[in-house]
Design an enzyme around this catalytic site. Structure first.
Site, short mmCIF file in Angstrom:
data_model
loop_
_atom_site.label_atom_id
_atom_site.label_comp_id
_atom_site.label_asym_id
_atom_site.label_seq_id
_atom_site.Cartn_x
_atom_site.Cartn_y
_atom_site.Cartn_z
N GLU A 77 -1.68 56.13 3.19
CA GLU A 77 -1.64 56.92 4.43
C GLU A 77 -0.49 57.94 4.48
O GLU A 77 0.34 57.92 5.38
CB GLU A 77 -1.60 56.00 5.65
CG GLU A 77 -2.83 55.11 5.76
CD GLU A 77 -2.91 54.33 7.07
OE1 GLU A 77 -1.88 54.20 7.76
OE2 GLU A 77 -4.01 53.85 7.40
N GLU A 81 -10.05 52.03 3.94
CA GLU A 81 -9.65 51.08 4.99
C GLU A 81 -10.49 51.36 6.23
O GLU A 81 -10.66 52.52 6.61
CB GLU A 81 -8.17 51.23 5.39
CG GLU A 81 -7.18 50.54 4.51
CD GLU A 81 -5.76 50.55 5.11
OE1 GLU A 81 -5.62 50.47 6.36
OE2 GLU A 81 -4.80 50.66 4.33
#
Length: 365
Positions: free
Chosen positions: A150, A270
């Site tokens: 991320e 995810e």
């Protein structure tokens, strides 16, 4: 393809149990961390210094995965503070008197920190497994590498700083290992110059995080694109129905990008729905999982770019200490287990890959 989170701190029997359970469900790839920087039970204690005991635990994860026929997608550093992350690298540079800035984003532009990270990556890729004797960069059990979990660089909303880092680090990895696929680990937000920043991003703030899905994923050194899905982190006031509509639109947009612009697979590496939401019911998570899986299957049937999805996160009983508000024990709820295994079989049939004994048993009825 589904995620199971495997901590190198978990006991070896638990690791084996989780991998065996995943294989029984027909799952093929596990995404997990290949890092723990300067934290409790750290793999990297200080820049270039490693705990061999912890490295051997990572060796064990690979060896056990090989035994059950599951491959591993390894993430190499965290943008977040958990398990050290870029914060730890910046602290190391600062403590050693070589850091340019105390900003966490200096991880991306500080030459000393870039060197720290390159040294770390080279150590991981050239590690010889103490159990199997196979060097990581040569090991077919490893599915691929993920640059960073991320990434955001909010001090440069233009995206130039992060883009430069991605291009440099992906080229560096490919100079050592051309056998494995490489992805970034993006959340999937569109940047300030993207025509999709207003129509697809969850809200206005998403364009100002220094990342851009198309630009970041475009280099030839990036083999597949990565996207995350967290509607309850991104929206506070939407109903479940509104969130699910967004999820389908979000996924289709990125698959379209993979098909038409990037010409490469897109993995949703995810996705999760929090059980801390007001009025949460497990059936809501079932609806969410089904929405994600339906869009993936829709793409797979057309041989599109939708390459697979990784739920955050799966556990076995007795691992509650490692859980968060997204984790589940899949077989504890029959309806959830059925949704997951049905999707596994649908994808296996579309791709003509019902070869393993586990899949044959799972998908025979």
């Amino acid at each position: 393809m589904i995620i199971k989170y495997l901590s190198i701190h978990v006991s070896r029997p638990r690791i084996r149990e989780m991998l065996q359970a995943a294989a029984k469900m027909g799952l093929t790839v596990c995404r997990t961390w290949a890092f723990n920087d300067g934290d409790y039970n750290a793999l990297q204690i200080a820049p270039g210094q490693f705990d061999e005991r912890v490295f051997k635990a990572l060796d064990y994860v690979i060896a056990e995965s090989r035994q059950v026929g599951i491959r591993l997608l390894f993430s190499l550093v965290n943008n977040l503070q958990a398990y050290g992350g870029k914060t730890q690298y910046v602290k190391w540079a600062w403590d050693e008197g070589v850091g340019l800035s105390a900003s966490n984003d200096s991880f991306f532009f500080d030459p000393s920190i870039r060197l720290y990270f390159k040294n770390y990556v080279k150590t991981i890729l050239t590690r010889k497994n103490s159990i199997t004797g196979v060097v990581y960069r040569d090991d077919p059990t490893i599915f691929g590498w993920e640059l960073i979990n991320e990434p955001r660089c909010i001090t440069d909303a233009s995206g130039d700083t992060l883009q430069d880092w991605i291009e440099e680090m992906s080229s560096f990895i490919k100079s050592i290992d051309r056998k494995h696929m490489l992805t970034i680990g993006l959340e999937g937000f569109y940047g300030p110059k993207s025509p999709k920043k207003d129509s697809v991003n969850p809200e206005f703030w998403a364009a100002d995080l220094g990342a851009d899905f198309i630009r970041n994923s475009a280099p030839s050194t990036i083999d597949f694109a990565s996207v995350h899905i967290y509607p309850d982190h991104w929206f506070k006031k939407k109903s479940l129905e509104g969130k699910l509509k967004f999820v389908a639109k979000w996924m289709r947009s990125h698959i379209e990008d993979g098909d038409q612009v990037l010409k490469k697979p897109v993995m949703f590496t995810e996705f999760g729905l929090s059980d801390l939401n007001k009025g949460f019911n497990p059936s809501q998570r079932d609806q969410f999982y089904k929405t994600v899986y339906d869009v993936i299957y829709e793409s797979a049937k057309k041989k599109g770019a939708g390459g697979g999805s990784f739920a955050w996160q799966y556990f076995v009983e007795g691992m509650e200490d490692y859980n968060d508000d997204f984790g589940i024990v899949p077989w504890k709820r029959a309806s959830t287990y059925e949704i997951i295994t049905k999707h596994t079989c649908e994808l296996a049939k579309v791709h003509g890959r019902i070869e393993s004994q586990n899949l044959k048993q799972l998908c025979s009825h």
